[in-house]
Design an enzyme around this catalytic site. Structure first.
Site, PDB file in Angstrom:
ATOM      1  N   ASN A  67      -5.679 -15.143   2.814  1.00  0.00           N
ATOM      2  CA  ASN A  67      -5.311 -13.719   2.907  1.00  0.00           C
ATOM      3  C   ASN A  67      -3.840 -13.644   2.523  1.00  0.00           C
ATOM      4  O   ASN A  67      -2.967 -13.944   3.331  1.00  0.00           O
ATOM      5  CB  ASN A  67      -5.550 -13.229   4.342  1.00  0.00           C
ATOM      6  CG  ASN A  67      -5.194 -11.762   4.514  1.00  0.00           C
ATOM      7  OD1 ASN A  67      -4.661 -11.129   3.595  1.00  0.00           O
ATOM      8  ND2 ASN A  67      -5.467 -11.227   5.684  1.00  0.00           N
ATOM      9  N   ARG A  70      -9.390 -12.522   0.635  1.00  0.00           N
ATOM     10  CA  ARG A  70      -9.443 -11.097   0.961  1.00  0.00           C
ATOM     11  C   ARG A  70      -8.855 -10.359  -0.246  1.00  0.00           C
ATOM     12  O   ARG A  70      -7.706 -10.602  -0.626  1.00  0.00           O
ATOM     13  CB  ARG A  70      -8.599 -10.812   2.193  1.00  0.00           C
ATOM     14  CG  ARG A  70      -8.482  -9.342   2.479  1.00  0.00           C
ATOM     15  CD  ARG A  70      -7.489  -9.085   3.585  1.00  0.00           C
ATOM     16  NE  ARG A  70      -7.425  -7.675   3.873  1.00  0.00           N
ATOM     17  CZ  ARG A  70      -6.358  -7.077   4.400  1.00  0.00           C
ATOM     18  NH1 ARG A  70      -5.282  -7.784   4.692  1.00  0.00           N
ATOM     19  NH2 ARG A  70      -6.370  -5.793   4.637  1.00  0.00           N
ATOM     20  N   HIS A  80      -9.992  -1.950   5.224  1.00  0.00           N
ATOM     21  CA  HIS A  80     -10.204  -2.737   6.456  1.00  0.00           C
ATOM     22  C   HIS A  80     -11.683  -3.073   6.663  1.00  0.00           C
ATOM     23  O   HIS A  80     -12.131  -3.288   7.782  1.00  0.00           O
ATOM     24  CB  HIS A  80      -9.661  -2.002   7.709  1.00  0.00           C
ATOM     25  CG  HIS A  80      -8.175  -1.819   7.678  1.00  0.00           C
ATOM     26  ND1 HIS A  80      -7.560  -0.629   7.963  1.00  0.00           N
ATOM     27  CD2 HIS A  80      -7.182  -2.673   7.367  1.00  0.00           C
ATOM     28  CE1 HIS A  80      -6.240  -0.751   7.837  1.00  0.00           C
ATOM     29  NE2 HIS A  80      -5.995  -1.996   7.467  1.00  0.00           N
ATOM     30  N   ARG A 135       3.781   3.023   6.472  1.00  0.00           N
ATOM     31  CA  ARG A 135       3.108   4.009   5.603  1.00  0.00           C
ATOM     32  C   ARG A 135       2.931   5.338   6.331  1.00  0.00           C
ATOM     33  O   ARG A 135       2.707   5.353   7.540  1.00  0.00           O
ATOM     34  CB  ARG A 135       1.743   3.466   5.174  1.00  0.00           C
ATOM     35  CG  ARG A 135       1.845   2.390   4.112  1.00  0.00           C
ATOM     36  CD  ARG A 135       0.499   1.756   3.825  1.00  0.00           C
ATOM     37  NE  ARG A 135       0.365   0.455   4.451  1.00  0.00           N
ATOM     38  CZ  ARG A 135      -0.777  -0.204   4.604  1.00  0.00           C
ATOM     39  NH1 ARG A 135      -1.898   0.317   4.166  1.00  0.00           N
ATOM     40  NH2 ARG A 135      -0.808  -1.387   5.194  1.00  0.00           N
ATOM     41  N   GLU A 151     -11.547 -11.315  10.340  1.00  0.00           N
ATOM     42  CA  GLU A 151     -11.831 -11.099   8.915  1.00  0.00           C
ATOM     43  C   GLU A 151     -12.077 -12.428   8.211  1.00  0.00           C
ATOM     44  O   GLU A 151     -12.896 -12.519   7.290  1.00  0.00           O
ATOM     45  CB  GLU A 151     -10.638 -10.385   8.257  1.00  0.00           C
ATOM     46  CG  GLU A 151     -10.459  -8.967   8.745  1.00  0.00           C
ATOM     47  CD  GLU A 151      -9.005  -8.520   8.802  1.00  0.00           C
ATOM     48  OE1 GLU A 151      -8.210  -9.154   9.536  1.00  0.00           O
ATOM     49  OE2 GLU A 151      -8.667  -7.537   8.130  1.00  0.00           O
TER      50      GLU A 151
END
Ligand code: ADP
Length: 397
Positions: A10, A94, A182, A242, A382
């Site tokens: 990742n 990912r 996500h 963000r 993940e």
């Protein structure tokens, strides 16, 4: 014979996280062999790694300004030393954005990497780094099969109503639509919903993935129905740096009246907004929770308020709510934030057991016994989803 193993990567702008799973059978959490990260890329890079039981395996510093390729080469060399009795059969990545055309886990060859490069403007914080790691790995280890696992994939299958913007129809056909992100995290949480909450299939669930990047996903029977992120990973909740949802008119105003161009706006919306913008102190929720500064409190209040509003909106999309789940860095580790978001959702029948919430470790139900909505913390994984998908792909090849 050596045991097959999967390397999971990742890669972000300042860190490359990795894990190695044994893959003799479909991997479970118990098949993690080791994991870690190279952090501080571009400044003072450092490799730290631990075995599955937490034993420190590496804590090394690299020379200043080491390149991405040099760091990845060092990481691979280190990994080789850990592979006694194991053979790497794939590296799963990912990949944040698959766009319209890429959904299923796919072999990440040069052609696919080139196609995915076109999506860099849609995920400037993540996609270039995801691909840089795959490029470097292809140069260093050309025979290793690389697999792309997309964060957008979980959200395919939502209705047109959820995926289309109210723009001229031709634009939708060009791929300007809500994708959602996500997805690897939501995929994992969906697989645990029933076991943790006892609610059959998770029924009508909202999963709050609250990390540096933050979003929520409404699921019906474990499948995405609606989500707060859209075309890019800017929409919905305010995040570490963000903005979250913003009236597009603000951007037009900034361009027309303040002379800002696309580069300025990219920097503003991706790096200078959200918790850091509101507080002027930090993008890190731990710092804000530890601060007495009024602006830090306001940033936290704002985050919880917007999260509460999004829950209302997603519950409307589901027509009710049976399960609410918290995951990722903030969702798993910040009881105060969970408690405040749940208070904002009390009108939906959400009631938590404050003691269970304060003490939650690992997969924990935190709702009060009489709560209409089951509330739980489910730590995300993940990496495990990527390892499983990568194994399935090389097995079926
Ligand atoms: P990402 O994977 O998106 O980079 P993470 O899921 O690791 O992010 O989440 C990072 C966020 O989690 C940061 O805002 C950090 O402050 C927050 N976090 C981590 N641990 C805690 C904690 N103990 N209390 C509050 N917030 C925490």
């Amino acid at each position: 014979m050596k045991t097959p193993a999967i390397l999971v990567i990742n890669a972000g702008s300042s860190s490359i996280k990795f894990s190695i799973f044994s893959a003799a059978a479909v991997p479970g959490p118990e098949d993690l062999i080791c994991g870690g990260k190279i952090s501080g890329i571009g400044v003072q890079a450092r490799l730290d790694a631990r075995s599955a039981d937490g034993t420190v395996l590496a804590d090394e510093h690299f020379p200043e300004n080491a390149t991405y390729d040099e760091l990845l080469a060092r990481l691979l060399a280190w990994i080789e030393t850990r592979l006694v009795g194991l053979e790497l059969v794939a590296a799963g990545h990912r990949i944040v954005h698959g766009g319209r055309d890429h959904v299923l886990p796919s072999v990440l060859d040069e052609k696919l990497r080139d196609e995915l490069r076109r999506l860099i403007p849609l995920a400037p914080l993540h996609q270039p780094h995801n691909l840089a790691a795959a490029d470097a790995l292809a140069r260093l280890h050309p025979d290793l099969v690389q697999v792309a696992c997309f964060d957008t994939a979980f959200h395919t299958g939502r209705s047109e109503m959820e995926t289309v913007y109210a723009l001229p129809a031709g634009m939708t056909e060009d791929g300007i639509r809500r994708y959602g992100f996500h997805g690897l995290s939501y995929d994992f949480v969906a697989s645990r919903l029933e076991a943790v909450t006892g609610e059959e299939g998770g029924k009508r669930a909202i999963v709050a993935h609250l990390g540096n990047g933050a979003s929520m996903c409404a699921m019906r029977n474990g499948r995405s129905v609606a989500t707060t992120l859209g075309f890019t990973a800017l929409d919905g909740l305010p995040m570490g740096t963000r903005s979250g949802a913003i009236d597009p008119g603000v951007l037009l105003y900034l361009m027309e009246q303040k002379g800002m161009d696309a580069k300025d706006l990219t920097c503003l919306l991706y790096r200078q907004s959200g918790l850091i913008g509101l507080s002027g102190i930090s993008s890190d929720m731990r710092d804000l929770l530890a601060s007495d500064a009024p602006k830090a409190r306001f940033a936290i209040d704002y985050f919880c308020y917007r999260a509460g509003r999004e829950i209302g909106s997603l519950a409307a999309a589901l027509g009710g709510l049976d399960v609410l789940v918290f995951t990722a860095g903030i969702g798993e580790n910040a009881p105060e934030i969970r408690s405040r978001i749940c208070a904002a959702a009390a009108w939906l029948g959400v009631e938590i057991d404050e003691a269970a919430n304060a003490e939650a470790r690992g997969e924990t139900v935190i709702s009060a016994p009489g709560s209409k909505v089951a509330v739980a913390v489910i730590p995300t994984n993940e990496e495990l989803v990527i390892a499983r998908n990568s194994r399935a792909l090389v097995q079926n090849a």
